[in-house]
Design a protein around this motif. Structure first.
Motif, PDB file in Angstrom:
ATOM      1  N   GLN A  15       0.822  -1.210   0.000  1.00 25.67           N
ATOM      2  CA  GLN A  15       0.000   0.000   0.000  1.00 25.67           C
ATOM      3  C   GLN A  15       0.854   1.258   0.000  1.00 25.67           C
ATOM      4  OE1 GLN A  15      -2.269  -1.166   3.417  1.00 25.67           O
ATOM      5  NE2 GLN A  15      -3.969  -1.952   2.200  1.00 25.67           N
ATOM      6  N   ILE A  16       1.974   1.225   0.694  1.00 28.41           N
ATOM      7  CA  ILE A  16       2.912   2.355   0.620  1.00 28.41           C
ATOM      8  C   ILE A  16       3.427   2.506  -0.810  1.00 28.41           C
ATOM      9  CG2 ILE A  16       5.200   3.171   1.322  1.00 28.41           C
ATOM     10  CD1 ILE A  16       3.138   3.705   3.463  1.00 28.41           C
ATOM     11  N   ASP A  17       3.670   1.397  -1.506  1.00 29.85           N
ATOM     12  CA  ASP A  17       4.095   1.477  -2.903  1.00 29.85           C
ATOM     13  C   ASP A  17       3.029   2.178  -3.748  1.00 29.85           C
ATOM     14  OD1 ASP A  17       6.510   0.207  -2.418  1.00 29.85           O
ATOM     15  OD2 ASP A  17       5.780  -1.772  -3.009  1.00 29.85           O
ATOM     16  N   LYS A  18       1.754   1.929  -3.469  1.00 30.02           N
ATOM     17  CA  LYS A  18       0.681   2.607  -4.198  1.00 30.02           C
ATOM     18  C   LYS A  18       0.659   4.101  -3.861  1.00 30.02           C
ATOM     19  CE  LYS A  18      -2.328  -1.395  -4.822  1.00 30.02           C
ATOM     20  NZ  LYS A  18      -3.683  -1.974  -4.606  1.00 30.02           N
ATOM     21  N   MET A  19       0.923   4.430  -2.603  1.00 34.61           N
ATOM     22  CA  MET A  19       1.014   5.847  -2.240  1.00 34.61           C
ATOM     23  C   MET A  19       2.163   6.527  -2.959  1.00 34.61           C
ATOM     24  SD  MET A  19       0.076   6.226   1.802  1.00 34.61           S
ATOM     25  CE  MET A  19       0.112   8.007   1.614  1.00 34.61           C
ATOM     26  N   TYR A 174      -2.639  25.670  12.022  1.00 37.59           N
ATOM     27  CA  TYR A 174      -2.681  24.762  10.879  1.00 37.59           C
ATOM     28  C   TYR A 174      -1.493  23.817  10.982  1.00 37.59           C
ATOM     29  CZ  TYR A 174      -6.087  28.129   9.266  1.00 37.59           C
ATOM     30  OH  TYR A 174      -7.190  28.946   9.180  1.00 37.59           O
ATOM     31  N   THR A 175      -1.728  22.554  10.699  1.00 39.13           N
ATOM     32  CA  THR A 175      -0.710  21.538  10.951  1.00 39.13           C
ATOM     33  C   THR A 175      -0.617  20.560   9.788  1.00 39.13           C
ATOM     34  OG1 THR A 175      -2.190  19.871  11.934  1.00 39.13           O
ATOM     35  CG2 THR A 175      -1.362  21.610  13.407  1.00 39.13           C
ATOM     36  N   GLY A 176       0.436  19.735   9.825  1.00 38.98           N
ATOM     37  CA  GLY A 176       0.497  18.571   8.966  1.00 38.98           C
ATOM     38  C   GLY A 176      -0.459  17.509   9.476  1.00 38.98           C
ATOM     39  N   HIS A 177      -0.427  16.342   8.814  1.00 38.76           N
ATOM     40  CA  HIS A 177      -1.479  15.354   9.092  1.00 38.76           C
ATOM     41  C   HIS A 177      -1.091  13.975   8.574  1.00 38.76           C
ATOM     42  CE1 HIS A 177      -2.494  15.855   4.771  1.00 38.76           C
ATOM     43  NE2 HIS A 177      -2.223  17.134   4.998  1.00 38.76           N
ATOM     44  N   GLY A 178      -1.785  12.975   9.101  1.00 42.70           N
ATOM     45  CA  GLY A 178      -1.707  11.665   8.508  1.00 42.70           C
ATOM     46  C   GLY A 178      -2.373  11.656   7.143  1.00 42.70           C
ATOM     47  N   ILE A 179      -2.030  10.666   6.328  1.00 41.45           N
ATOM     48  CA  ILE A 179      -2.553  10.609   4.963  1.00 41.45           C
ATOM     49  C   ILE A 179      -2.521   9.164   4.490  1.00 41.45           C
ATOM     50  CG2 ILE A 179      -0.245  11.132   4.014  1.00 41.45           C
ATOM     51  CD1 ILE A 179      -1.686  12.657   1.742  1.00 41.45           C
ATOM     52  N   GLY A 180      -3.423   8.832   3.581  1.00 47.61           N
ATOM     53  CA  GLY A 180      -3.475   7.469   3.050  1.00 47.61           C
ATOM     54  C   GLY A 180      -4.695   7.290   2.189  1.00 47.61           C
ATOM     55  N   THR A 181      -5.717   6.565   2.675  1.00 44.50           N
ATOM     56  CA  THR A 181      -6.958   6.402   1.934  1.00 44.50           C
ATOM     57  C   THR A 181      -7.812   7.667   1.989  1.00 44.50           C
ATOM     58  OG1 THR A 181      -7.949   5.370   3.881  1.00 44.50           O
ATOM     59  CG2 THR A 181      -7.075   3.898   2.181  1.00 44.50           C
ATOM     60  N   GLU A 182      -7.464   8.592   2.848  1.00 43.42           N
ATOM     61  CA  GLU A 182      -8.038   9.931   2.880  1.00 43.42           C
ATOM     62  C   GLU A 182      -6.897  10.941   2.881  1.00 43.42           C
ATOM     63  OE1 GLU A 182     -10.773  10.460   6.117  1.00 43.42           O
ATOM     64  OE2 GLU A 182     -11.632   8.453   5.850  1.00 43.42           O
ATOM     65  N   LEU A 205       3.179   3.982   8.725  1.00 43.16           N
ATOM     66  CA  LEU A 205       2.524   5.265   8.975  1.00 43.16           C
ATOM     67  C   LEU A 205       3.008   6.266   7.931  1.00 43.16           C
ATOM     68  CD1 LEU A 205       0.766   7.091  10.853  1.00 43.16           C
ATOM     69  CD2 LEU A 205       2.872   7.594  12.112  1.00 43.16           C
ATOM     70  N   ALA A 206       2.085   6.948   7.270  1.00 50.20           N
ATOM     71  CA  ALA A 206       2.439   7.992   6.300  1.00 50.20           C
ATOM     72  C   ALA A 206       1.964   9.336   6.827  1.00 50.20           C
ATOM     73  CB  ALA A 206       1.811   7.705   4.944  1.00 50.20           C
ATOM     74  N   PHE A 244       5.602  11.648   3.489  1.00 48.84           N
ATOM     75  CA  PHE A 244       6.726  10.734   3.658  1.00 48.84           C
ATOM     76  C   PHE A 244       6.365   9.602   4.605  1.00 48.84           C
ATOM     77  CE2 PHE A 244       7.373  12.396   7.791  1.00 48.84           C
ATOM     78  CZ  PHE A 244       8.425  11.733   8.417  1.00 48.84           C
ATOM     79  N   THR A 245       7.222   8.594   4.625  1.00 48.05           N
ATOM     80  CA  THR A 245       7.092   7.469   5.540  1.00 48.05           C
ATOM     81  C   THR A 245       8.487   7.072   6.004  1.00 48.05           C
ATOM     82  OG1 THR A 245       5.974   5.343   5.830  1.00 48.05           O
ATOM     83  CG2 THR A 245       7.248   5.622   3.803  1.00 48.05           C
ATOM     84  N   VAL A 246       8.545   6.247   7.031  1.00 54.68           N
ATOM     85  CA  VAL A 246       9.822   5.747   7.540  1.00 54.68           C
ATOM     86  C   VAL A 246       9.812   4.226   7.445  1.00 54.68           C
ATOM     87  CG1 VAL A 246      11.452   5.701   9.457  1.00 54.68           C
ATOM     88  CG2 VAL A 246       9.987   7.708   9.117  1.00 54.68           C
TER      89      VAL A 246
END
Length: 274
Positions: A15-19, A174-182, A205-206, A244-246
């Motif tokens: 799924q990270i590869d798709k992101m 205003y902040t950054g955020h998690g991301i993925g299917t949304e 985690l992305a 990004f991801t780790v």
């Protein structure tokens, strides 16, 4: 894909590869817009170019129709004292302006989100430095992330770098955020704060990290269009963002065209991409 640590979306490697596919499209679109942003170009011209590139490559603009009132465009184009969420339109970019361009795309159900701030022709030295500091703080934040660390390790690294460079305003509302299917998911990623707090940084985690920095006050107003956020004192602003991801190998910047490999190498940080 699983959910843990207060509802965080944790992705599989596949799924990270798709992101990464969505993220690369966003990165390539922003580079196209960077090259196109020049005196005489309108913010609508940039939006039209962005939408065509995203759709031509199998993507869907993340922003168009988002939230209430529905955002009407493919990109956010915020000029000078506008920090974020500016609506593209007939405004003509002029020598000495800066334009912050925020772009998101969905490919196969997965989101990428990134932003750049581009000078239009020659700008004052203090504005050039504002852009440098803001972009560098983004990278310093991402390289502070380690598996087993905490989200505010990123926040602390951003604030520490910006504060060391001079008197700048760092937006707190205003902040950054998690991301993925949304596009916007837990957790929030503030651009200030103490390290060692917030959810754990785990594999899968992305995060979208996005410092917003001004030459003056950190305080902002929401304009009448119900989207554009501008500095209350009229000071210039900059906004940079990456998704990004780790991984166990290191950081992987999903929205950088090269995955972040070259910049991470300059910073002496292992590249975690595939």
């Amino acid at each position: 894909m699983g959910f843990r640590d207060r509802g965080l979306e944790i992705k599989t490697a596949e799924q990270i590869d798709k992101m990464r596919v969505a993220g690369r499209l966003v990165g390539e679109t922003l580079e196209l817009l960077r090259a196109a942003a020049a005196p005489g170009v309108t913010t609508q011209d940039l939006d039209t170019l962005a939408e065509a590139n995203i759709r031509d490559h199998g993507g869907i603009p993340s922003f168009k129709g988002y939230s209430q009132p529905p955002f009407p465009a493919t990109i956010c184009a915020s000029v000078n004292h506008e920090v974020v969420h500016g609506i593209p339109g007939p405004r003509v970019l002029a020598e000495g302006d800066v334009v912050s361009i925020d772009c998101g795309a969905i490919v196969d159900g997965w989101h990428g989100d990134a932003a750049i701030t581009v000078p239009i022709g020659e700008v004052p030295d203090e504005v050039t430095e504002l852009l440098r500091v803001t972009e560098e703080s983004l990278w310093r934040g991402m390289v502070a992330a380690r598996l087993g660390g905490r989200v505010t390790d990123i926040s602390h690294a951003i604030e520490t770098y910006v504060r060391a460079q001079g008197r700048y305003g760092i937006l707190e509302d205003y902040t950054g955020h998690g991301i993925g299917t949304e596009m916007h998911m837990a957790p929030n990623v503030p651009n200030y704060g103490r390290r060692g707090r917030g959810p754990a940084i785990v594999e899968g985690l992305a995060l979208a990290v996005e410092p917003m920095v001004t030459l003056g006050s950190k305080h902002t107003d929401l304009l009448e269009d119900e989207w554009t956020v501008a500095t209350v004192d009229g000071s210039m602003a900059a906004h940079f963002e990456h998704t990004f991801t780790v991984t166990p190998q290191g950081a992987w910047v999903l929205t950088a065209v090269d995955g972040g490999a070259s910049r991470l190498a300059e910073l002496g940080v292992p590249f975690g991409g595939r």
